[in-house]
Design a protein around this motif. Sequence first.
Motif, PDB file in Angstrom:
ATOM      1  N   MET A  39      65.997 -50.226-115.960  1.00 55.07           N
ATOM      2  CA  MET A  39      66.792 -50.075-117.351  1.00 55.07           C
ATOM      3  C   MET A  39      66.246 -49.299-118.520  1.00 55.07           C
ATOM      4  SD  MET A  39      66.906 -53.632-119.436  1.00 55.07           S
ATOM      5  CE  MET A  39      68.471 -54.432-119.444  1.00 55.07           C
ATOM      6  N   TYR A  40      64.801 -49.296-118.203  1.00 58.30           N
ATOM      7  CA  TYR A  40      64.148 -47.982-119.475  1.00 58.30           C
ATOM      8  C   TYR A  40      64.965 -46.715-119.556  1.00 58.30           C
ATOM      9  CZ  TYR A  40      61.443 -52.565-121.486  1.00 58.30           C
ATOM     10  OH  TYR A  40      60.942 -53.379-121.555  1.00 58.30           O
ATOM     11  N   LEU A  41      64.357 -46.174-118.240  1.00 55.82           N
ATOM     12  CA  LEU A  41      65.446 -45.040-117.713  1.00 55.82           C
ATOM     13  C   LEU A  41      66.477 -44.612-117.608  1.00 55.82           C
ATOM     14  CD1 LEU A  41      63.155 -44.544-114.391  1.00 55.82           C
ATOM     15  CD2 LEU A  41      62.420 -43.646-116.278  1.00 55.82           C
ATOM     16  N   ALA A  42      67.308 -46.106-117.335  1.00 51.92           N
ATOM     17  CA  ALA A  42      69.046 -45.616-118.060  1.00 51.92           C
ATOM     18  C   ALA A  42      68.665 -45.404-119.823  1.00 51.92           C
ATOM     19  CB  ALA A  42      69.654 -47.026-117.588  1.00 51.92           C
ATOM     20  N   ARG A  43      68.143 -46.419-119.817  1.00 52.09           N
ATOM     21  CA  ARG A  43      69.107 -46.351-121.643  1.00 52.09           C
ATOM     22  C   ARG A  43      68.056 -45.104-122.405  1.00 52.09           C
ATOM     23  NH1 ARG A  43      65.866 -52.056-124.056  1.00 52.09           N
ATOM     24  NH2 ARG A  43      66.610 -51.047-125.723  1.00 52.09           N
ATOM     25  N   LEU A  44      67.629 -44.257-121.770  1.00 52.84           N
ATOM     26  CA  LEU A  44      66.464 -42.524-121.667  1.00 52.84           C
ATOM     27  C   LEU A  44      67.891 -41.775-121.532  1.00 52.84           C
ATOM     28  CD1 LEU A  44      63.140 -42.811-121.317  1.00 52.84           C
ATOM     29  CD2 LEU A  44      64.000 -42.970-123.787  1.00 52.84           C
ATOM     30  N   GLY A  45      68.567 -42.141-120.471  1.00 51.51           N
ATOM     31  CA  GLY A  45      70.051 -41.108-119.787  1.00 51.51           C
ATOM     32  C   GLY A  45      69.198 -40.404-118.351  1.00 51.51           C
ATOM     33  N   TYR A  46      68.886 -41.022-118.221  1.00 47.40           N
ATOM     34  CA  TYR A  46      67.957 -40.819-116.497  1.00 47.40           C
ATOM     35  C   TYR A  46      69.357 -41.557-115.535  1.00 47.40           C
ATOM     36  CZ  TYR A  46      64.047 -39.199-117.652  1.00 47.40           C
ATOM     37  OH  TYR A  46      62.562 -38.932-118.677  1.00 47.40           O
ATOM     38  N   ALA A  47      69.622 -40.942-114.164  1.00 53.03           N
ATOM     39  CA  ALA A  47      70.512 -41.156-112.911  1.00 53.03           C
ATOM     40  C   ALA A  47      69.525 -42.005-112.821  1.00 53.03           C
ATOM     41  CB  ALA A  47      71.373 -40.168-112.863  1.00 53.03           C
ATOM     42  N   VAL A  48      69.851 -42.889-112.253  1.00 53.90           N
ATOM     43  CA  VAL A  48      68.205 -43.955-111.363  1.00 53.90           C
ATOM     44  C   VAL A  48      69.621 -44.857-110.340  1.00 53.90           C
ATOM     45  CG1 VAL A  48      66.856 -45.380-111.950  1.00 53.90           C
ATOM     46  CG2 VAL A  48      67.570 -44.835-113.583  1.00 53.90           C
TER      47      VAL A  48
END
Length: 467
Positions: A153-162
């Motif tokens: 969730m935190y990575l997606a909020r930073l724009g990462y493709a997860v």
Amino acid sequence: MADGFCSPLDITQIEKNFAAIDPAMTAAEAAVEANRCLYCYDAPCIHACPTQIDVPTFIKKIATGNLTGSARTIFDANPIGATCARVCPVEVLCEGACVEKTLLQKPIEIGRLQRYATDDAIKNGKQLFTAAEANGKSVGIIGSGPAGLSCAMYLARLGYAVTIYDKNEKPGGLNTYGMAEYKMTQAESLAEIAQIEGLGVQFRTSTVVVKEIQQPDQSRGGAENEAESNVRKSTPVSIRELRETHDAIFLASGLGKTNRLNIEGEELKGVIDALAFIEQVKTRDWKAVPLGRNVVVIGAGNTAIDAVTQAKRLGAERVTLVYRRTEKDAPAYEYEMDLAKKDGIEFLWQTVPTAIGGHGCVMSLRVKGPGGGEYKIPCDLLIRAIGQRKTWDFFTEVCEVAIDEKGRVIVNELMQTSDPQIFAGGDCVNGGAEAVDAAQMGKRAAAGIHFQLFGKRVEFAGMVSKQ
Ligand code: SF4
């Protein structure tokens, strides 16, 4: 032991027995309880929460009718806030620290208020956060339990493709498969995960990460496979593929199968692992749920308590918990133990299992009591709940990361392993703790990955930098 399901109770009664022991609050109850909160300055309840949810703020928002804002405050610090509202040991965390907890007063019901706010957001399909514009980097996460979901969730909020890889058919790890039914259902876990999916996180379930792709191993025995009913149809993906596809990998694979007793008779039918038992109840495949009249559970941790209380709710006539040490030494929380006592569970303290008897199926357990004398307990379902094994081979041979002498993955302050591309968190790092601890580690790993890939420090809610 029954091959199929033949409880003296009917399914309707069983479903009633499994109804949440802490029912949801009504709007009126929530309003009254929220208004009891003193909104303390430097509130101890915040510090007692491993994810440091801003408790007074979310409670204040409930009191003012801003339920969406309240849920946002919770999920901002803990992406699995709805799960934790149900399964957290609040008595020893936030509610245990609440200043309202006195001899005469009960603490503010933080857990139930948290459930009230998060359920409202989930039920009404509120997407509380949005993914940032793609930053061009990709992260692969192994395991979709509490740590993996939080990090995603935190990575997606930073724009990462997860992308999250999980061996089970459904995502959520322990949230979906390992929580006692009267605490949380699969549907509740999956509804929370839908929020994370809403941020564009991809889930590749029924997928197992291996060193090299080869023909499926046919050699594993029946007793082992029983605990892996959701893993049988998994598709392998190699760690090399993950390394090539993703800029970073987050290892959140949890722990392995339940430890064995290493006594005679352990291969008999009717000897099962507590987590497999809980999982079978959760899938509601009643024909597959093992049932005994005389159920014995070995161990005295919280999972053992989940197993004894579930066995009783399924209609077992006699449920006995056997533990080698004293009641004082039992690792289960006091309130969990109280629940088992209320359910009429029998306890055998300072009692050591020495052999399992039976012909094909388990029929008895031989134990050595406190005085050293041996005797037999009738038993047609024996449940092992003596902790989970670390998956040493997976860490060292597949992921090739360093582990400590207890088999835990070693990480630095960025949650980075001995391999700079691989980060780790959750049970595989701390050896097994609460879902909320894993959620915090997932959060810290997301910050660590961002620092590694962009050289930027980021502080998420409930994460105070030591810098
Ligand atoms: Fe409210 Fe208790 Fe937290 Fe104080 S400690 S802010 S009273 S919940």
